[in-house]
Design an enzyme around this catalytic site. Structure first.
Site, PDB file in Angstrom:
ATOM      1  N   HIS A   1      27.356  98.212 -68.335  1.00  0.00           N
ATOM      2  CA  HIS A   1      28.539  98.548 -67.531  1.00  0.00           C
ATOM      3  C   HIS A   1      29.000  97.377 -66.654  1.00  0.00           C
ATOM      4  CE1 HIS A   1      25.745  99.732 -64.122  1.00  0.00           C
ATOM      5  NE2 HIS A   1      26.729  99.177 -63.436  1.00  0.00           N
TER       6      HIS A   1
ATOM      7  N   SER B   1      23.177  96.583 -59.976  1.00  0.00           N
ATOM      8  CA  SER B   1      23.186  96.968 -61.382  1.00  0.00           C
ATOM      9  C   SER B   1      22.731  95.819 -62.256  1.00  0.00           C
ATOM     10  CB  SER B   1      24.605  97.316 -61.811  1.00  0.00           C
ATOM     11  OG  SER B   1      25.032  98.462 -61.164  1.00  0.00           O
TER      12      SER B   1
ATOM     13  N   ASP C   1      22.788 101.872 -71.438  1.00  0.00           N
ATOM     14  CA  ASP C   1      23.420 100.920 -70.517  1.00  0.00           C
ATOM     15  C   ASP C   1      22.616  99.617 -70.473  1.00  0.00           C
ATOM     16  OD1 ASP C   1      25.055  99.842 -68.613  1.00  0.00           O
ATOM     17  OD2 ASP C   1      24.327 101.094 -66.948  1.00  0.00           O
TER      18      ASP C   1
END
Length: 238
Positions: free
Chosen positions: A47, A192, A93
């Site tokens: 992402h 992230s 992801d």
């Protein structure tokens, strides 16, 4: 859901995590964490590939706002999202970034090993996560220096039992439920793509969490993807 900041943590000892990569996305794409697994391959979250801006990776960084010695800044030559990545549910992801040049390994820049194929991480294992993300759920500011925190791996049911809540896309075969809700320690926005390190291996990738910033967070389970990573890396010639 907000992607992964370090909340309830502290500043890491400079360069104590030589595998950490600061992934900088141009065109206002923000930044993510990542980790070096081969001289020319960084793992991050799929992402993080949110726009078409070019991506640069900083290796050997501690404070990303100052010019530090021995730091290497390398352009990303190719980005390979997992073919089954779903940008709505954030399933699968994970993304590999192949660098234009090989990093020169030294005291401040080094590789981190991956877990074995489908190696489990038992609940109650205490692991650590690090990143340059936000340091509180209320703050929009990202941290200049690498922050870290110890977090506990929870049972899948700790995420699953809130079935219609924030975790309704939780898939135990590909993600881990991490962070004790009673302790309030978690990764957060800007972290992230960084690694969850358990017993010196990169077992998971910071993926997503609740919009209120409370743990547990959801982390991509690296061991599930080891066969894909290895197969893909074989095709990526330096």
């Amino acid at each position: 859901a907000l992607p992964g900041e370090i909340i309830g943590g502290w500043e890491a000892w400079p360069h104590s995590r030589p595998y950490m990569a600061f992934v900088n996305i141009d065109e206002g794409g923000g930044s993510c964490g990542g980790f070096l697994i081969r001289e020319d391959v960084v793992v991050t979250a799929a992402h993080c590939n949110c726009n078409l801006g070019s991506i640069t990776v900083l290796l050997g960084a501690h404070n990303v706002e100052i010019d530090e010695p021995d730091r290497q800044e390398i352009q990303v030559h190719r980005r390979i999202q997992h073919p089954d990545y779903n940008d709505e549910t954030l399933h699968n992801d994970i993304m590999l970034l192949q660098l234009e040049d090989e990093a020169e390994l030294n005291k401040r820049i080094d590789l981190i090993p991956l877990p074995l194929d489908h190696q489990p991480v038992p609940p109650e294992t205490v692991c650590s996560v690090a990143g340059w993300g936000r340091t509180s759920a209320d703050s929009e500011l990202l941290s200049d220096t690498l922050q870290e925190v110890d977090v506990e791996v929870m049972l899948d049911t700790d995420c699953l039992r809130i079935r219609n809540g924030p975790y309704h896309h939780y898939n135990p075969s590909t993600v881990l439920c991490v962070g004790d809700p009673h302790e309030g320690k978690d990764s957060a926005q800007g972290d992230s793509g960084g690694p969850l390190v358990c017993e010196k291996k990169a077992h998971s990738i910071v993926s997503w969490g609740r919009t209120d910033g409370n743990p547990p967070g959801v982390y991509t389970r690296v061991s599930t993807f080891v066969p894909w990573i290895e197969k893909t890396m074989k095709k990526l010639h330096p």
